[in-house]
Design an enzyme around this catalytic site. Structure first.
Site, PDB file in Angstrom:
ATOM      1  N   TYR A   1       5.127   4.121  22.162  1.00 29.73           N
ATOM      2  CA  TYR A   1       5.032   4.736  20.842  1.00 29.73           C
ATOM      3  C   TYR A   1       5.216   6.251  21.008  1.00 29.73           C
ATOM      4  CZ  TYR A   1       3.063   5.177  16.080  1.00 29.73           C
ATOM      5  OH  TYR A   1       2.858   5.414  14.741  1.00 29.73           O
TER       6      TYR A   1
ATOM      7  N   VAL B   1       8.969 -12.531  -2.617  1.00 23.30           N
ATOM      8  CA  VAL B   1       7.742 -11.733  -2.644  1.00 23.30           C
ATOM      9  C   VAL B   1       6.606 -12.563  -2.066  1.00 23.30           C
ATOM     10  CG1 VAL B   1       6.131 -10.451  -4.074  1.00 23.30           C
ATOM     11  CG2 VAL B   1       8.555 -10.528  -4.709  1.00 23.30           C
TER      12      VAL B   1
ATOM     13  N   GLY C   1       0.804  -1.225   0.000  1.00 26.28           N
ATOM     14  CA  GLY C   1       0.000   0.000   0.000  1.00 26.28           C
ATOM     15  C   GLY C   1       0.831   1.265   0.000  1.00 26.28           C
TER      16      GLY C   1
ATOM     17  N   SER D   1      -1.891   2.175   9.949  1.00 27.30           N
ATOM     18  CA  SER D   1      -1.911   2.302   8.495  1.00 27.30           C
ATOM     19  C   SER D   1      -3.022   1.472   7.855  1.00 27.30           C
ATOM     20  CB  SER D   1      -0.565   1.833   7.925  1.00 27.30           C
ATOM     21  OG  SER D   1      -0.340   0.460   8.251  1.00 27.30           O
ATOM     22  N   PHE D   2      -3.933   0.940   8.657  1.00 20.70           N
ATOM     23  CA  PHE D   2      -4.919  -0.046   8.211  1.00 20.70           C
ATOM     24  C   PHE D   2      -5.597   0.316   6.893  1.00 20.70           C
ATOM     25  CE2 PHE D   2      -9.461  -1.238   8.244  1.00 20.70           C
ATOM     26  CZ  PHE D   2      -9.370  -2.625   8.268  1.00 20.70           C
TER      27      PHE D   2
END
Length: 557
Positions: free
Chosen positions: A478, A280, A145, A212-213
């Protein structure tokens, strides 16, 4: 944007920033935001707003370098419309979305871009492209993505060979669900929302929700050892991934989704976090769960971050563990409140009550705890957590903030683009450490960031933190940091602060990254993290699998 490939409708983020065109952060309905930013980083938002996009026509994109023979072979493998040399498509596939990436792409800094973007449609096509790349001595970089923030996507700047970006976006289906075993076979290019939609239609969920869903893929999650907001219940992607299929230079690697094995060093573990260095990823066998009867996120306040940490540790030991355990420090709590709309009368009354109880509201910390399962199970979880929160001086504040958090949890990256427009830089670093070291890890990292700001003459600089992803032995911390660079070159300023934070992780018993991978951004700390011997083993693994350095060279080590 969608890929410019005729029938191909692969979804991409905008080339210059996060998310999709037409969606951006604004603070018109957030009265506390501008004053907060002024105090936090000294940025005045009262003037005229700068432009919110960059003109692609002003960029100079290096010409593609690929032989006619290789182009013909690629087109013969995947179809002519799925082999693309369009400049914008190539730029989209050059970088991820770290602040370093965004600064470079906005500045038109392209020392090397992919020469061609290839969109395979199935496992066999991926394997054929891998074989073609190796035979032609080309470089192959897998692309999901494009949300990576660790430098895992960019071509090596000095690379003279043809660079192929292999975009997995056409491979976006849930192929099968083994309902007896709770296993789904999923194509690697499936993005988070599409994955959940397909699973939910049949009553299932994978339960994996990274920040980042909305723009990341299950193959990318596996390749970077992703973690999600509900990992306390569903596990990290390393727990969720039971089997994989990978196109490698030696042919397809197929690992069956077995519950457990004793077959030597785990090849599955080698693929997890390999960032395309070993092949991959084309399919993932993921463990899935029935959709819960009930899902609730409740908010709590703690008088201090220490109290919040202690409560999260105790909650992590419950037999009926919640799905989310998160607590923000006072700085992040202030940021969260500043991004909210007008405060309610009830909130004002609550704060008055807390002040009367002796709370210092500048030290107050916001927490979210998620509960899932049957109605009876959720009720039991809430009761147990309520007692622990009370024991550590906290107070419950209901569902309202939790609902808002659930709605807005994927929107924060848009704020980075907003700040860049105004001459400010913001990015993140995250780590994990044992409970016994967590407070030192937190306080010393905050100090390291502030020391770096002082050395750079940045006043004020900003750093904040939350705990997430609790485990039996420790938790993830985080950190988000931000500063205004004005007329100065932001890159060396960023490097100084980022390096100070990363080194503090290592010095205080943490890892270089809990879920953002290594890439090029964190590779300098790898030997300190896993020891020189561990780094040597990893290099040997990559060299044996990919002796020609054709697969995403330069990443990790």
């Amino acid at each position: 944007m969608a890929a410019s490939t005729g029938q191909n409708s692969v979804k991409h983020m905008k080339w210059w920033g996060w998310g999709v065109e037409g969606v951006a952060f604004h603070f018109d309905d957030k009265p506390k935001f501008a004053p907060f930013v002024k105090k936090a980083v000294g940025l005045d938002l009262t003037g005229e707003a700068p432009p919110t996009s960059v003109d692609f026509s002003q960029l100079v994109v290096p010409a593609a370098k690929i032989s006619d023979d290789l182009m013909t072979q690629l087109k013969g493998t995947v179809g002519e419309e799925f082999v693309v040399t369009d400049d914008e498509d190539r730029v989209v596939h050059t970088y991820g979305k770290s602040i370093r990436d965004l600064l470079r792409v906005r500045a038109g800094d392209f020392p090397r871009v992919p020469d061609v973007v290839v969109y395979p449609g199935d496992n066999d096509e991926v394997q054929s492209v891998v074989d073609l790349a190796v035979a032609a001595d080309a470089v192959l970089i897998p692309f999901g993505g494009g949300s990576n923030i660790s430098g895992s996507l960019e071509p090596p700047p000095a690379e003279t060979r043809t660079v192929i970006s292999l975009d997995m976006g056409r491979m976006s289906k849930v192929l099968d669900i083994d309902e007896d075993s709770g296993l789904a076979t999923v194509q690697a290019g499936t993005q988070g929302p599409d994955l959940e939609e397909q699973l939910n239609q049949r009553g299932w969920t994978v339960g994996h929700y990274p920040d980042s869903f909305t723009h990341s893929t299950i193959g990318g999650w596996v390749a970077t050892r992703s973690s999600g907001m509900q990992s306390d219940k569903y596990g990290d992607i390393s727990d969720i991934t039971r089997g994989v299929r990978v196109a490698t230079p030696g042919g397809p690697l197929a690992l069956r989704p077995l519950p457990s094995t004793s077959t030597g060093p785990s090849v599955r573990e080698m693929i997890l976090g390999s960032e395309g260095r070993l092949g991959v990823i084309t399919e993932v066998n993921a463990q899935v769960h029935r959709l819960p009867d009930e899902r609730v996120i409740l908010a709590y306040f703690f008088p201090t971050f220490d109290a919040g940490l202690e409560a999260m540790q105790e909650i992590s030991l419950l037999d009926s563990r919640p799905s989310i355990t998160r607590v923000s420090d006072a700085r992040e709590t202030g940021f969260t409140m500043a991004t909210a709309k007008k405060s309610s009368a009830g909130q004002a009354i609550l704060f008055k009550v807390l002040k009367r109880r002796g709370w210092d509201l500048d030290k107050m910390c916001l927490s979210f705890v998620g509960f899932e399962g049957t109605k009876q199970h959720v009720s039991r979880q809430q009761s147990e957590v309520k007692e622990i929160v009370k024991k550590h001086g906290g107070i419950g504040v209901g569902k309202g903030p939790g609902v808002l958090y659930d709605q807005k949890k994927f929107d924060t990256p848009y704020i980075r683009d907003f700040l860049l427009d105004w001459g400010g830089a913001a990015d993140v670093s995250e780590t994990a450490g044992p409970w016994s070291r967590l407070k030192d890890l937190y306080y010393n990292t905050i100090q390291a960031a502030n020391d770096a700001y002082e050395e750079l003459g940045i006043d004020p600089g900003w750093v904040m933190c939350h705990l997430s992803h609790s485990y039996h032995t420790g938790a993830c911390l985080y950190f988000t940091f931000a500063f205004v660079y004005g007329d100065r070159d932001p890159m060396p300023l960023y490097d100084k602060v980022k390096s100070a934070i990363q080194q503090s992780f290592i010095d205080n018993g943490g890892t270089l990254s809990h879920h953002h991978a290594v890439g090029t951004e964190h590779s300098a700390w790898l030997s300190q993290d896993i020891s020189p011997a561990g780094s040597k083993i990893m290099k040997g693994l990559f060299a044996a699998t990919d002796p020609g350095r054709n697969l995403n060279p330069g990443k990790i080590c």
